[in-house]
Design an enzyme around this catalytic site. Sequence first.
Site, PDB file in Angstrom:
ATOM      1  CG  HIS A 439      29.144  -8.662   7.854  1.00  0.00           C
ATOM      2  ND1 HIS A 439      29.032 -10.168   8.168  1.00  0.00           N
ATOM      3  CD2 HIS A 439      30.444  -8.202   8.269  1.00  0.00           C
ATOM      4  CE1 HIS A 439      29.994 -10.442   8.864  1.00  0.00           C
ATOM      5  NE2 HIS A 439      30.900  -9.157   8.946  1.00  0.00           N
ATOM      6  NE  ARG A 440      21.656  -6.281   4.228  1.00  0.00           N
ATOM      7  CZ  ARG A 440      20.854  -5.567   3.458  1.00  0.00           C
ATOM      8  NH1 ARG A 440      19.750  -4.868   4.013  1.00  0.00           N
ATOM      9  NH2 ARG A 440      21.152  -5.652   2.204  1.00  0.00           N
TER      10      ARG A 440
END
Length: 468
Positions: A439-440
């Site tokens: 999710h980064r």
Amino acid sequence: MTAANATRFREFKMPDVGEGLTEAEILKWYVAPGDTVTDGQVVCEVETAKAAVELPIPFDGVVHEIRFAEGTTVDVGEVIISVDVAPGSSEPVAAAEVPQPAAEPAAVPVPGPEPEPEAKPAGRQPVLVGYGVAESSTKRRARKDVPAQAESAPAGTYYSNGSAPAANRPLAKPPVRKLAKDLGIDLATVTPTGPDGVVTREDVHAAAVPVTAPAPAPVVPAVEQAPVTEGVSRETRIPVKGVRKAIAQAMVGSAFTAPHVTEFITLDVTRTMKLVAELKASPDEYGLAGLRVNPLLLIAKALLVAIKRNPDVNAAWDEVNQEIVQKHYVNLGIAAATPRGLIVPNIKDAHTKTLPELAASLGELVSTAREGKTSPAAMQGGTVTITNVGVFGIDTGTPILNPGESAILAVGAIKLQPWVHKGKVKARQVTTLALSFDHRLVDGELGSKVLADVAAILEQPRRLITWA
């Protein structure tokens, strides 16, 4: 000692077979002392943290000494075998040196001759991957008299400090000592059955089995006790090393470093299964003659198309420089279960391959993994991975990212299920896909687009042939 004798014996050291590895376990020796070897001949198989690798020797001669037994973990740079490169020479064999105990003891065989440091021969030297560890400039200490215990010790017995044991020290090889330590067994209490009083693995296992005494029969048993079979241990301890150790470390690092998000989609793949059957029936028509065709091939192609449409998903997080590294190539990893554990070799530049080329690469990858011959290089540099849990009958899962990658697609089992098709409930081939992503790098919108794109292609897969 003459100059000729100084160069008579050549030493072969444990090479770095995989970019920065520090140790490897000797799985199997293919030669023994007295055997003739030639330049390039495989002499042993070792297992690193990444794969099993066969080691060829870079010179001709006769095996003089094997320094470590099978099952021993050896540091890179340690001499594992010495070869007499001038057999039949009239020069005498140099006296062996007995290494002195160091602050960090190293396992060496006693007794057994150890060659003098070799002089560098003129001319081109055969080169192995990682071979050529720099020689130490420190001179070895002079030989001391070998204690009487060493003279009477059986050949091939190894000691942890490089010298013979005291009179009351049990004889055992390092793997046996480690097994005893893991099981909490004092070797001094074990009855040896090996040659010349050597403690064997079987002796340690026998000592680890608890003595089962008959218990008095209770008047009214409150709980039925599980039967205990005499002579059978109720637990087995397996040392974590090699590929399995590397997998464990990588998965822990990935799970607690990259924030994982997993999304799911259930879809009708009836048309995909029909296309697979058609490609199998007419392989020549599509350039697939002699190649394996299965649903994974079309799923892999669909994922590559989805990545091409959504290139931002193919990236990596650079923690040191705090940068997102976008990859303009796809090295497609395929998770493969092997006897040594799960490995993830990848198809280099998979985005450039046609459907037949992708089928050939998949077939080669799978067969190599099953044979245990996957090289360390084949498991490096992956960008996105597919794991097919459906082959085990599993509907779906939440896969953990391969370290350094941005996404992994889990493919569930394809089953015949009731499905609404054209306004009517019909039996259709249905599966569930799960996409985990970092999710980064990948937000919910991008991850959803990629997963939806893969599903849409598999529901209408005909265009995969034109994209081939």
